[in-house]
Design an enzyme around this catalytic site. Sequence first.
Site, mmCIF file in Angstrom:
data_model
loop_
_atom_site.group_PDB
_atom_site.id
_atom_site.type_symbol
_atom_site.label_atom_id
_atom_site.label_comp_id
_atom_site.label_asym_id
_atom_site.label_seq_id
_atom_site.Cartn_x
_atom_site.Cartn_y
_atom_site.Cartn_z
ATOM 1 N N HIS A 1 0.805 -1.234 0.000
ATOM 2 C CA HIS A 1 0.000 0.000 0.000
ATOM 3 C C HIS A 1 0.833 1.277 0.000
ATOM 4 C CE1 HIS A 1 0.090 1.292 4.353
ATOM 5 N NE2 HIS A 1 0.415 0.027 4.546
ATOM 6 N N CYS B 1 1.476 5.655 12.899
ATOM 7 C CA CYS B 1 1.010 4.790 13.975
ATOM 8 C C CYS B 1 1.313 5.359 15.339
ATOM 9 C CB CYS B 1 1.623 3.403 13.837
ATOM 10 S SG CYS B 1 3.353 3.476 13.476
#
Length: 383
Positions: free
Chosen positions: A206, A333
């Site tokens: 991705h 993240c």
Amino acid sequence: MNRIYLDYAATAPLRAEVADAMDACRDALWANPNSLHSEGRAAFAALEDARARTARALGAHGVSEIVFTSGGTESDNAALHGIVDAVMAHRRGSSAHVVVSAIEHHAVIEAASALASAGHEVTLVNPRQDGFIHPGDLACALRDDTVLVSVMMANNEVGTIQPVAELARLAHDCGALFHTDGVQMLGKAPVDLESSGVDAASFSAHKVGGPRGVGVLYLRRGTPFAAYQRGGGQESGKRSGTQDVLGAIGTACAFELAVTELDAEAARLCALRDRLAQRLADASERVRVVAPADGAGGHLPNIVTVCVENAESELLLMRMDAAGVAVSGGSACSSKSLAPSHVLTAMGVHRDLALGELRFSMGRETTEEDIERAAEAFSAALE
Ligand code: PLP
């Protein structure tokens, strides 16, 4: 006004060519590639074709070196655990010594920390202030009993490209194996696994316009590896679970495009990066460009990270967002936490400065106009 997306290091939109390639196979290749009937064999042939294309794009020696996974995180975890387990089973020892750089993605840092909790010894190597892992510092960390070293090809937060071939040589000289996280490097700088000398490497689809939830674990032929995920023995026993054939096709397509377009795209992005870095630095004396591209060593062409004195990353990010510009406060993240990033901390950036971190990461659709508008929004956000 159109929004400006400058968070490509977090993820890139699915490329139209990739979506088309996957759509074209959706109705024909739905069967389980491990089934022996015609439908299954057709799916298997497509999976193996995707594996061969992926191997070529990465400069691997052969298809047996490519394992499809669920993404970069799984590949990193599987590499660290799978290699350490296999080597220790062979040596019949219980405690391994593992070396990882302190600026790895959390997928590697947390996998290493799980190894430490399981009784192995882990040494972290800090980068120098410029964000590079110095070969001499790795040499100091290596021991006769070191089993595995993991240092990323390129850092996701500050964009430094590590001297992986040299670091792998040092590890090998000590009898250790070498894993590298190549998730951010692919499509931004050349990747040639065969000549790099690494034993294992992780990639994610991705980040280069491929589908979410698919990745690759490269295992050089002969690399000891104990399956991290067990079950039906798919992927030559290295990663059990029914494979995502369409995902593999999308990955192969995205990797090929990333590699074919690399030279032109990297040159285009370099010019944008340098211009953006200059514009951000000019915005205020409070701004410091972290690991600037004109420093020592190589640098990804698509990442500019700045720290702003007396500022909070989250507030700057929200102001930029309100002005129509999507950026990140470090790695995606960890962007929900208020702790300074482990990467900047390891580089010796003072906590107060590190708390004002903003990462701008560009991609295929980024234009000069986007850079100008982002720089203006940044200046306004500082007021
Ligand atoms: N490694 C690096 C360097 C990354 O930047 C990322 C994603 O941010 C990952 C690993 C994790 O990849 P994935 O999102 O495919 O699990």
